[in-house]
Design an enzyme around this catalytic site. Structure first.
Site, mmCIF file in Angstrom:
data_model
loop_
_atom_site.group_PDB
_atom_site.id
_atom_site.type_symbol
_atom_site.label_atom_id
_atom_site.label_comp_id
_atom_site.label_asym_id
_atom_site.label_seq_id
_atom_site.Cartn_x
_atom_site.Cartn_y
_atom_site.Cartn_z
ATOM 1 N N ARG A 30 1.349 0.292 -10.051
ATOM 2 C CA ARG A 30 0.061 -0.242 -10.415
ATOM 3 C C ARG A 30 -0.540 0.392 -11.657
ATOM 4 N NH1 ARG A 30 -4.054 1.562 -8.767
ATOM 5 N NH2 ARG A 30 -3.298 2.596 -6.912
ATOM 6 N N GLY A 246 -10.217 -3.120 -4.144
ATOM 7 C CA GLY A 246 -9.501 -3.557 -5.339
ATOM 8 C C GLY A 246 -7.993 -3.436 -5.302
ATOM 9 N N ASP A 247 -7.451 -2.818 -4.248
ATOM 10 C CA ASP A 247 -5.997 -2.632 -4.211
ATOM 11 C C ASP A 247 -5.490 -2.432 -2.786
ATOM 12 O OD1 ASP A 247 -3.455 -2.469 -5.254
ATOM 13 O OD2 ASP A 247 -3.582 -0.323 -5.662
ATOM 14 N N LEU A 248 -5.875 -3.319 -1.888
ATOM 15 C CA LEU A 248 -5.409 -3.219 -0.503
ATOM 16 C C LEU A 248 -4.005 -3.805 -0.401
ATOM 17 C CD1 LEU A 248 -8.649 -4.058 1.492
ATOM 18 C CD2 LEU A 248 -7.519 -1.839 1.279
ATOM 19 N N ASN A 249 -3.057 -3.093 -0.974
ATOM 20 C CA ASN A 249 -1.676 -3.552 -0.930
ATOM 21 C C ASN A 249 -0.935 -2.942 0.240
ATOM 22 O OD1 ASN A 249 0.039 -1.113 -1.873
ATOM 23 N ND2 ASN A 249 -1.579 -1.214 -3.412
#
Length: 387
Positions: A30, A246-249
């Protein structure tokens, strides 16, 4: 493919090491193309001395893993308590206010029942310490934090059920609605209208499309951008917004088994992309990444959507934009990932960790089309219940 942010610390056991290695991969996937190498490179002796000086912790065991641009250690004290020491790169350490807001957010969510890491105070009561250290290439200032350790495995490594994914979607919405209550005089640092990873900035991909030259998938990316401009951009003014993770991967959510194949979320990691943005972006990002490692990716969207809407029901414009937002994130990951891999070839394995499945998923969704995929997602969502 997600690139940058706070990666996890280092652990001694096999399972924990895999967890922290996965967090490393999440960060590497990322990281933004414009980042400059400002990595701290403390040795174990320097680190041990730093921890004793700042925290008064007597170390029984210390271990490390390579990091993309930060430095991370697992600390085990004499009572066998585990902590994660995070030493941020000097570039991101320049924005102390942003790091303070991220630290505050983690603590705030933890206080409200969200399993996020929290910072351990120094002996003088600070949650983060800016330390000037010479790592062999001149003195630079690094942000140092000692964090709580979260047990479990990344959801990307677990055979989760659809009900588990429902819970993930619900948790995403709970995080965002909880953050509506966050109070700080410095929340303006979360306004990043020019960030290339923002889903409102899908057209910025065009500046990096040369990395796709010769790949037939370049035409799909161009078509997604074109449809985003015509069908989504005019609607964004009506989207609700607030602070989002913003980045719940799939590498930033830690789970533990609870029996019958089910899991419970035991950790939410990496708040480095915390931002004020549209809530539907959070949902789209979560769907996009949860699909990547799932053996039945088309079944994922409905489960996460149902969980999300059990807390926050989408508006008509948000529903109509969801498909293209999911594709937009996959396009960002594909293009920025290739760009960054070319710029940092020594980290190619980390940066392109989802390269095998991302293009295949993007192609499949594009071929099936908006009408079919949206119909499946919203029909499937109606079959879930809040257990």
């Amino acid at each position: 493919m997600v690139i940058g942010g706070l990666d996890g610390g280092v652990v001694a056991s096999t399972v924990a090491s895999q967890q922290e290695g996965s967090r490393l991969k999440s960060r590497a996937r990322r990281y933004t193309p414009t980042v400059v190498d400002h990595r701290p490179v403390l040795n174990l002796q320097q680190t041990t001395k730093l921890i004793q000086q700042l925290y008064g912790v007597t170390i029984n065991e210390i271990s490390t893993l390579p990091s993309y641009i930060d430095q991370n250690f697992l600390i085990v004290d004499k009572e066998d308590n585990k902590y994660v020491l995070k030493i941020m790169n000097s570039k991101e350490s320049e924005n102390a206010t942003r790091l303070e807001v991220q630290t505050l957010t983690m603590s705030f969510l933890h206080q409200h029942g969200i399993p996020s890491q929290t910072a351990i105070p120094t002996t003088t009561g600070q949650l983060m310490s800016m330390e000037e250290i010479d790592c062999g290439h001149g003195a630079q200032t690094y942000c140092v934090r000692l964090m709580t350790y979260l047990p479990g495995k990344n959801i990307a490594e677990c055979p989760v059920t659809l009900q588990d994914l429902y819970d993930v979607g619900k948790l995403a919405a709970v995080i965002d609605t909880t953050l509506q209550k966050l109070v700080s005089p410095n929340l303006d640092v979360l306004q990043q209208n020019d960030a290339i990873w923002s889903l409102s900035n899908i057209p910025l991909i065009e500046g990096y499309l040369s990395v796709m030259d010769g790949d037939p998938l370049q035409e799909v990316v161009k078509a997604v951008i074109k449809q985003f401009k015509s069908h989504v951009m005019p609607k964004t003014v009506s989207f609700r917004e607030g602070i989002i993770h913003g980045d719940l991967n799939d590498w930033n959510i830690v789970v533990t088994p609870v029996g019958n194949g089910r899991h419970v979320v035991s950790g939410v990691l990496d708040f480095s992309l915390l931002v004020i943005n549209c809530y539907v972006f959070e949902l789209a990002i979560t769907i996009a990444y949860m699909m990547l490692e799932n053996p039945s990716p088309l079944d994922v969207g409905g489960a996460i959507l149902a969980g999300w809407e059990s807390i926050m029901v989408l508006s008509g414009d948000e529903k109509d934009s969801l498909f293209l937002l999911v594709l937009g994130r996959l396009c960002q990951s594909l293009v920025y990932g290739r760009y960054t891999a070319a710029k940092y070839p020594d980290n190619k394995e980390y940066i392109q960790i989802t390269a095998q499945k991302g293009p295949q998923l993007l192609t499949k969704l594009w071929e099936l089309g908006k009408k079919y995929v949206e119909s499946k997602w919203f029909t499937d969502a109606g079959t879930f219940s809040d257990e």
